[in-house]
Structure formats: C-alpha cells, structure tokens
Motif scaffolding. Sequence first.
Motif, PDB file in Angstrom:
ATOM      1  N   LEU A  27      -7.907  13.231 -17.891  1.00  6.94           N
ATOM      2  CA  LEU A  27      -7.323  13.836 -19.094  1.00  6.94           C
ATOM      3  C   LEU A  27      -6.401  12.848 -19.792  1.00  6.94           C
ATOM      4  O   LEU A  27      -5.406  13.223 -20.411  1.00  6.94           O
ATOM      5  CB  LEU A  27      -6.575  15.129 -18.710  1.00  6.94           C
ATOM      6  CG  LEU A  27      -7.458  16.189 -18.054  1.00  6.94           C
ATOM      7  CD1 LEU A  27      -6.620  17.358 -17.553  1.00  6.94           C
ATOM      8  CD2 LEU A  27      -8.530  16.671 -19.017  1.00  6.94           C
ATOM      9  N   SER A  28      -6.759  11.572 -19.718  1.00  6.69           N
ATOM     10  CA  SER A  28      -5.911  10.521 -20.274  1.00  6.69           C
ATOM     11  C   SER A  28      -6.013  10.400 -21.790  1.00  6.69           C
ATOM     12  O   SER A  28      -5.117   9.820 -22.421  1.00  6.69           O
ATOM     13  CB  SER A  28      -6.252   9.178 -19.619  1.00  6.69           C
ATOM     14  OG  SER A  28      -7.608   8.834 -19.865  1.00  6.69           O
ATOM     15  N   ASP A  29      -7.061  10.943 -22.407  1.00 11.01           N
ATOM     16  CA  ASP A  29      -7.215  10.858 -23.864  1.00 11.01           C
ATOM     17  C   ASP A  29      -6.430  11.999 -24.511  1.00 11.01           C
ATOM     18  O   ASP A  29      -6.976  13.017 -24.933  1.00 11.01           O
ATOM     19  CB  ASP A  29      -8.690  10.915 -24.252  1.00 11.01           C
ATOM     20  CG  ASP A  29      -8.921  10.556 -25.716  1.00 11.01           C
ATOM     21  OD1 ASP A  29      -7.955  10.613 -26.512  1.00 11.01           O
ATOM     22  OD2 ASP A  29     -10.075  10.244 -26.064  1.00 11.01           O
ATOM     23  N   THR A  30      -5.127  11.813 -24.597  1.00 16.31           N
ATOM     24  CA  THR A  30      -4.257  12.879 -25.097  1.00 16.31           C
ATOM     25  C   THR A  30      -4.489  13.181 -26.577  1.00 16.31           C
ATOM     26  O   THR A  30      -4.290  14.319 -27.006  1.00 16.31           O
ATOM     27  CB  THR A  30      -2.772  12.541 -24.841  1.00 16.31           C
ATOM     28  OG1 THR A  30      -2.478  11.254 -25.417  1.00 16.31           O
ATOM     29  CG2 THR A  30      -2.482  12.520 -23.338  1.00 16.31           C
ATOM     30  N   ASP A  31      -4.929  12.182 -27.351  1.00 17.03           N
ATOM     31  CA  ASP A  31      -5.239  12.435 -28.760  1.00 17.03           C
ATOM     32  C   ASP A  31      -6.419  13.399 -28.885  1.00 17.03           C
ATOM     33  O   ASP A  31      -6.394  14.330 -29.688  1.00 17.03           O
ATOM     34  CB  ASP A  31      -5.548  11.129 -29.509  1.00 17.03           C
ATOM     35  CG  ASP A  31      -4.325  10.254 -29.693  1.00 17.03           C
ATOM     36  OD1 ASP A  31      -3.190  10.784 -29.633  1.00 17.03           O
ATOM     37  OD2 ASP A  31      -4.504   9.035 -29.893  1.00 17.03           O
ATOM     38  N   LEU A  33      -7.422  15.570 -26.618  1.00 14.12           N
ATOM     39  CA  LEU A  33      -6.985  16.883 -26.142  1.00 14.12           C
ATOM     40  C   LEU A  33      -6.163  17.611 -27.202  1.00 14.12           C
ATOM     41  O   LEU A  33      -6.311  18.821 -27.389  1.00 14.12           O
ATOM     42  CB  LEU A  33      -6.196  16.744 -24.837  1.00 14.12           C
ATOM     43  CG  LEU A  33      -7.029  16.285 -23.639  1.00 14.12           C
ATOM     44  CD1 LEU A  33      -6.118  15.857 -22.492  1.00 14.12           C
ATOM     45  CD2 LEU A  33      -7.994  17.371 -23.196  1.00 14.12           C
ATOM     46  N   ALA A  34      -5.332  16.876 -27.927  1.00  8.74           N
ATOM     47  CA  ALA A  34      -4.542  17.484 -29.005  1.00  8.74           C
ATOM     48  C   ALA A  34      -5.454  17.970 -30.133  1.00  8.74           C
ATOM     49  O   ALA A  34      -5.248  19.058 -30.679  1.00  8.74           O
ATOM     50  CB  ALA A  34      -3.510  16.488 -29.529  1.00  8.74           C
ATOM     51  N   ARG A  35      -6.466  17.165 -30.489  1.00  6.55           N
ATOM     52  CA  ARG A  35      -7.421  17.591 -31.528  1.00  6.55           C
ATOM     53  C   ARG A  35      -8.186  18.833 -31.083  1.00  6.55           C
ATOM     54  O   ARG A  35      -8.388  19.768 -31.862  1.00  6.55           O
ATOM     55  CB  ARG A  35      -8.412  16.468 -31.861  1.00  6.55           C
ATOM     56  CG  ARG A  35      -7.856  15.358 -32.712  1.00  6.55           C
ATOM     57  CD  ARG A  35      -8.936  14.456 -33.302  1.00  6.55           C
ATOM     58  NE  ARG A  35      -9.972  14.020 -32.379  1.00  6.55           N
ATOM     59  CZ  ARG A  35      -9.880  12.962 -31.570  1.00  6.55           C
ATOM     60  NH1 ARG A  35      -8.783  12.230 -31.558  1.00  6.55           N
ATOM     61  NH2 ARG A  35     -10.891  12.632 -30.780  1.00  6.55           N
ATOM     62  N   LEU A  36      -8.613  18.845 -29.825  1.00  3.75           N
ATOM     63  CA  LEU A  36      -9.333  19.994 -29.303  1.00  3.75           C
ATOM     64  C   LEU A  36      -8.452  21.240 -29.334  1.00  3.75           C
ATOM     65  O   LEU A  36      -8.874  22.295 -29.807  1.00  3.75           O
ATOM     66  CB  LEU A  36      -9.810  19.704 -27.874  1.00  3.75           C
ATOM     67  CG  LEU A  36     -10.545  20.820 -27.144  1.00  3.75           C
ATOM     68  CD1 LEU A  36     -11.764  21.292 -27.931  1.00  3.75           C
ATOM     69  CD2 LEU A  36     -10.949  20.347 -25.754  1.00  3.75           C
ATOM     70  N   SER A  37      -7.233  21.121 -28.890  1.00  4.28           N
ATOM     71  CA  SER A  37      -6.315  22.257 -28.912  1.00  4.28           C
ATOM     72  C   SER A  37      -6.098  22.749 -30.339  1.00  4.28           C
ATOM     73  O   SER A  37      -6.110  23.953 -30.606  1.00  4.28           O
ATOM     74  CB  SER A  37      -4.978  21.873 -28.274  1.00  4.28           C
ATOM     75  OG  SER A  37      -4.088  22.974 -28.289  1.00  4.28           O
ATOM     76  N   GLY A  38      -5.925  21.803 -31.274  1.00  2.00           N
ATOM     77  CA  GLY A  38      -5.720  22.166 -32.675  1.00  2.00           C
ATOM     78  C   GLY A  38      -6.933  22.819 -33.317  1.00  2.00           C
ATOM     79  O   GLY A  38      -6.803  23.590 -34.263  1.00  2.00           O
ATOM     80  N   HIS A  39      -8.109  22.514 -32.813  1.00  2.47           N
ATOM     81  CA  HIS A  39      -9.354  23.085 -33.336  1.00  2.47           C
ATOM     82  C   HIS A  39      -9.522  24.552 -32.929  1.00  2.47           C
ATOM     83  O   HIS A  39     -10.166  25.330 -33.635  1.00  2.47           O
ATOM     84  CB  HIS A  39     -10.539  22.257 -32.815  1.00  2.47           C
ATOM     85  CG  HIS A  39     -11.873  22.867 -33.067  1.00  2.47           C
ATOM     86  ND1 HIS A  39     -12.504  22.808 -34.290  1.00  2.47           N
ATOM     87  CD2 HIS A  39     -12.709  23.567 -32.253  1.00  2.47           C
ATOM     88  CE1 HIS A  39     -13.664  23.443 -34.214  1.00  2.47           C
ATOM     89  NE2 HIS A  39     -13.813  23.907 -32.980  1.00  2.47           N
ATOM     90  N   SER A  59      -4.909  23.728 -18.963  1.00  3.57           N
ATOM     91  CA  SER A  59      -3.466  23.497 -19.144  1.00  3.57           C
ATOM     92  C   SER A  59      -3.213  22.461 -20.235  1.00  3.57           C
ATOM     93  O   SER A  59      -2.257  22.591 -21.014  1.00  3.57           O
ATOM     94  CB  SER A  59      -2.836  23.025 -17.829  1.00  3.57           C
ATOM     95  OG  SER A  59      -2.879  24.047 -16.863  1.00  3.57           O
ATOM     96  N   ALA A  60      -4.064  21.447 -20.310  1.00  4.49           N
ATOM     97  CA  ALA A  60      -3.875  20.373 -21.288  1.00  4.49           C
ATOM     98  C   ALA A  60      -4.105  20.830 -22.722  1.00  4.49           C
ATOM     99  O   ALA A  60      -3.559  20.236 -23.658  1.00  4.49           O
ATOM    100  CB  ALA A  60      -4.806  19.201 -20.967  1.00  4.49           C
ATOM    101  N   ILE A  61      -4.906  21.882 -22.935  1.00  5.46           N
ATOM    102  CA  ILE A  61      -5.189  22.357 -24.302  1.00  5.46           C
ATOM    103  C   ILE A  61      -4.543  23.706 -24.605  1.00  5.46           C
ATOM    104  O   ILE A  61      -4.661  24.199 -25.713  1.00  5.46           O
ATOM    105  CB  ILE A  61      -6.711  22.446 -24.569  1.00  5.46           C
ATOM    106  CG1 ILE A  61      -7.381  23.480 -23.667  1.00  5.46           C
ATOM    107  CG2 ILE A  61      -7.353  21.068 -24.437  1.00  5.46           C
ATOM    108  CD1 ILE A  61      -8.829  23.775 -24.027  1.00  5.46           C
ATOM    109  N   GLN A  62      -3.852  24.266 -23.646  1.00  4.93           N
ATOM    110  CA  GLN A  62      -3.303  25.621 -23.780  1.00  4.93           C
ATOM    111  C   GLN A  62      -2.298  25.762 -24.921  1.00  4.93           C
ATOM    112  O   GLN A  62      -2.326  26.744 -25.658  1.00  4.93           O
ATOM    113  CB  GLN A  62      -2.653  26.037 -22.461  1.00  4.93           C
ATOM    114  CG  GLN A  62      -2.025  27.404 -22.497  1.00  4.93           C
ATOM    115  CD  GLN A  62      -1.419  27.783 -21.148  1.00  4.93           C
ATOM    116  OE1 GLN A  62      -1.700  27.179 -20.124  1.00  4.93           O
ATOM    117  NE2 GLN A  62      -0.581  28.798 -21.172  1.00  4.93           N
ATOM    118  N   GLY A  63      -1.394  24.815 -25.059  1.00  7.04           N
ATOM    119  CA  GLY A  63      -0.350  24.952 -26.063  1.00  7.04           C
ATOM    120  C   GLY A  63       0.485  26.194 -25.781  1.00  7.04           C
ATOM    121  O   GLY A  63       0.835  26.473 -24.630  1.00  7.04           O
ATOM    122  N   ASP A  64       0.764  26.966 -26.840  1.00 10.72           N
ATOM    123  CA  ASP A  64       1.571  28.186 -26.705  1.00 10.72           C
ATOM    124  C   ASP A  64       0.733  29.427 -26.423  1.00 10.72           C
ATOM    125  O   ASP A  64       1.250  30.540 -26.441  1.00 10.72           O
ATOM    126  CB  ASP A  64       2.382  28.417 -27.986  1.00 10.72           C
ATOM    127  CG  ASP A  64       3.425  27.337 -28.210  1.00 10.72           C
ATOM    128  OD1 ASP A  64       3.901  26.765 -27.207  1.00 10.72           O
ATOM    129  OD2 ASP A  64       3.741  27.045 -29.381  1.00 10.72           O
TER     130      ASP A  64
END
Length: 192
Positions: A27-31, A33-39, A59-64
């Motif tokens: 899960l090292s590609d945090t950018d 993961l952030a794009r996926l979570s935002g999508h 957990s890495a894409i869960q956010g709030d």
Amino acid sequence: MTRLHLIRHGPTHAKTMVGWSDLPADLSDTDLLARLSGHLPQDALVVSSDLIRAADTASAIQGDRHRLPHRAGLREINFGAWELRRYAEIEAEDPVLARAYWETPGDTSPPGGESWHQVCDRVNAEIDALIVAHPGSNLIVVGHFGMILTQVQRALAITAEQAFSHRIDNLSVTEITRMPDNWHVGRINHLV
C-alpha cells in the motif's frame, strides 16, 4: 437500491496462487489510494474480507466513512493444496485437474479447496446479507479477484467462463447496483 463498489485489495507481489494465505498488500502508492478514496462515495459504508491484504486496503481508503466488521465470507477462493504454488507446478503435477478448474469452472475443486460453485455460494450469501442489513446504501466492499468475479457473474447472468474473461486489477473498482428486481453493472475493473 444498494450500490456495491467492489475494490480488489492492493498487490501482494506473490507470483503464486494466493487464496486464504494472509499475505500483506503493498500500500505504498499513497497517491493512488487517495485518488481511489476520493473516487468513492463519502456516505458509503466500508467492509472487507478478514484477510490482512483486504482489511489493510480498506483501512487505507476508509477516510471518515463508517467501517463494518470484517467478513470471512468475503475471502478469496480457497485453493487448498494449491495454495502458494505456481500454476505451472500444479499443471505439471495434475494437468487435467488444473485445466478443468480454470477452463470449465463449476464443481471441480483443488485438493482440500473450494470449487467455483462453492465460492459463489459463500460470497453471494455474504453480499446478500450486507444488502439486507444495509438497504439503499453505498457499500465499499474490499476483497479479492474471485470474490469480485462471483458478483460480476451473478449480476450479468453469465457463465463462469465468461466471468473469468474479465480482468480485475489490484485497486480497481467494479460497480454493481442491486435493484428490487434485477442487477445493474456499471464499470468493471475501473482504475482511477
């Protein structure tokens, strides 16, 4: 209607058949993961398989978003004696069984493992239970290649062989909506 956003866990980099083995995800590609979570919808509930690669991806894409308990029924295919072995090695040992499992999926199973029909029954029951428990919700379901293909097959009313023709990349999104009388498939294997 309930919307399923099926996410395949992050890559394990294993070059073997990984089913119920609890390998971690990269899960090292945090950018990414952030794009996926935002999508994904912010009002969605997040649930995952209990295997670490899926749970950590969730957990890495869960956010709030609200997290539901892990569900063992969302696990990958149980490959039994084939677990963590290369396909070429399995095929050399028993070419008829190895080819039958992938080319005509159904009741054939690896020694000590699950048939495709058993996987479908297990995963369908878990997805149905989530839909009943959370009607009208957006559900982010983080799981595995086989788990996602069971739902593609069911929603499209296609054969297992046709389902296996779909590519499901790590960290891809497959969108399926359960309506009162039918299923609607949006994007399959969408990469953000």
